[in-house]
Design a protein around this motif. Structure first.
Motif, mmCIF file in Angstrom:
data_model
loop_
_atom_site.group_PDB
_atom_site.id
_atom_site.type_symbol
_atom_site.label_atom_id
_atom_site.label_comp_id
_atom_site.label_asym_id
_atom_site.label_seq_id
_atom_site.Cartn_x
_atom_site.Cartn_y
_atom_site.Cartn_z
ATOM 1 N N MET A 1 0.815 -1.157 0.113
ATOM 2 C CA MET A 1 -0.095 -0.051 0.097
ATOM 3 C C MET A 1 0.983 1.239 0.113
ATOM 4 N N LEU A 2 0.351 2.184 -0.926
ATOM 5 C CA LEU A 2 1.394 3.510 -0.827
ATOM 6 C C LEU A 2 1.212 4.554 0.358
ATOM 7 N N GLU A 3 2.025 5.010 0.758
ATOM 8 C CA GLU A 3 1.638 6.124 1.810
ATOM 9 C C GLU A 3 1.100 7.346 1.262
ATOM 10 N N TYR A 4 1.310 7.597 0.192
ATOM 11 C CA TYR A 4 0.455 8.720 -0.500
ATOM 12 C C TYR A 4 -0.111 8.430 -1.981
ATOM 13 N N LYS A 5 -1.384 8.410 -2.047
ATOM 14 C CA LYS A 5 -2.001 7.441 -3.211
ATOM 15 C C LYS A 5 -2.306 8.436 -4.448
ATOM 16 N N PHE A 6 -2.565 9.757 -4.149
ATOM 17 C CA PHE A 6 -3.081 10.753 -5.178
ATOM 18 C C PHE A 6 -1.608 11.338 -5.792
ATOM 19 N N ASP A 7 -1.525 11.115 -7.023
ATOM 20 C CA ASP A 7 -0.525 12.058 -7.946
ATOM 21 C C ASP A 7 -1.421 13.022 -8.231
ATOM 22 N N THR A 8 -1.052 14.356 -7.824
ATOM 23 C CA THR A 8 -1.707 15.548 -8.205
ATOM 24 C C THR A 8 -0.684 16.626 -8.938
ATOM 25 N N GLN A 9 -1.398 16.943 -10.231
ATOM 26 C CA GLN A 9 -0.566 17.689 -11.019
ATOM 27 C C GLN A 9 -1.506 18.895 -11.692
ATOM 28 N N LEU A 10 -1.090 20.062 -11.645
ATOM 29 C CA LEU A 10 -1.548 21.181 -12.064
ATOM 30 C C LEU A 10 -0.747 22.401 -12.521
ATOM 31 N N LEU A 11 -1.249 23.263 -13.417
ATOM 32 C CA LEU A 11 -0.425 24.715 -13.719
ATOM 33 C C LEU A 11 -1.258 25.724 -13.025
ATOM 34 N N ILE A 12 -0.419 26.591 -12.353
ATOM 35 C CA ILE A 12 -0.825 27.858 -11.850
ATOM 36 C C ILE A 12 -0.302 29.132 -12.869
ATOM 37 N N GLU A 13 -1.490 29.665 -13.276
ATOM 38 C CA GLU A 13 -1.127 31.060 -14.037
ATOM 39 C C GLU A 13 -1.162 32.202 -13.145
ATOM 40 N N GLY A 14 -0.368 33.115 -12.991
ATOM 41 C CA GLY A 14 -0.551 34.424 -12.100
ATOM 42 C C GLY A 14 0.278 35.444 -12.477
ATOM 43 N N GLN A 15 0.531 36.251 -11.451
ATOM 44 C CA GLN A 15 1.640 37.271 -11.486
ATOM 45 C C GLN A 15 2.318 37.302 -10.225
ATOM 46 N N ASN A 16 3.787 37.411 -10.443
ATOM 47 C CA ASN A 16 4.846 37.448 -9.285
ATOM 48 C C ASN A 16 4.692 35.975 -8.307
ATOM 49 N N LEU A 17 4.581 34.942 -9.182
ATOM 50 C CA LEU A 17 4.597 33.774 -8.522
ATOM 51 C C LEU A 17 6.216 33.375 -8.153
ATOM 52 N N ASN A 18 6.268 32.631 -7.220
ATOM 53 C CA ASN A 18 7.610 32.443 -6.307
ATOM 54 C C ASN A 18 7.596 30.904 -6.407
ATOM 55 N N GLU A 19 8.469 30.010 -6.949
ATOM 56 C CA GLU A 19 8.457 28.722 -6.970
ATOM 57 C C GLU A 19 8.878 28.389 -5.697
ATOM 58 N N ASP A 20 9.874 29.018 -5.212
ATOM 59 C CA ASP A 20 10.246 28.500 -3.664
ATOM 60 C C ASP A 20 9.488 28.977 -2.702
ATOM 61 N N GLU A 21 8.629 29.897 -2.717
ATOM 62 C CA GLU A 21 7.728 30.087 -1.726
ATOM 63 C C GLU A 21 6.691 28.980 -1.663
ATOM 64 N N ILE A 22 6.070 28.710 -3.054
ATOM 65 C CA ILE A 22 5.330 27.739 -3.193
ATOM 66 C C ILE A 22 5.630 26.327 -2.774
ATOM 67 N N ASN A 23 6.784 26.065 -3.102
ATOM 68 C CA ASN A 23 7.624 24.683 -2.583
ATOM 69 C C ASN A 23 7.517 24.687 -1.013
ATOM 70 N N ASP A 24 7.872 25.835 -0.464
ATOM 71 C CA ASP A 24 7.948 25.676 1.036
ATOM 72 C C ASP A 24 6.705 25.638 1.660
ATOM 73 N N TYR A 25 5.582 26.617 1.116
ATOM 74 C CA TYR A 25 4.380 26.315 1.718
ATOM 75 C C TYR A 25 3.581 24.862 1.679
ATOM 76 N N ILE A 26 3.720 24.279 0.251
ATOM 77 C CA ILE A 26 3.346 22.965 0.257
ATOM 78 C C ILE A 26 3.941 22.004 1.125
ATOM 79 N N THR A 27 5.470 22.070 1.356
ATOM 80 C CA THR A 27 6.014 21.123 2.171
ATOM 81 C C THR A 27 5.744 21.396 3.734
#
Length: 83
Positions: free
Chosen positions: A1-27
């Protein structure tokens, strides 16, 4: 059995996006693994394995328009079923 079973993928379109901040927030706020948050200040691609994909989608929607959303059940796929 998998620990995390949903592979979630998406695109975000916006302004002033910051991949490091998004990564940190999700983590820091959502349990999961295999996180990729890559792109530039107008478009970010997210890939994340989690048991609560709706939380990731809800957060992403606060950052901009989300599209190309894919949520696949990897547990079903591992069992030979459609995910």
């Amino acid at each position: 059995m998998l620990e995390y079973k949903f592979d979630t993928q998406l695109l975000i379109e916006g302004q002033n996006l910051n991949e490091d901040e998004i990564n940190d927030y999700i983590t820091e706020n959502f349990q999961g693994d295999c996180l990729l948050a890559v792109g530039d200040d107008e478009l970010i691609k997210i890939h994340y394995h989690t048991n609560e994909p709706w939380k990731v989608l809800e957060y992403a929607a606060t950052l901009g328009e989300i599209y190309d959303v894919v949520v696949e059940n990897m547990e079903r796929q591992a069992n030979g079923l459609k995910g």
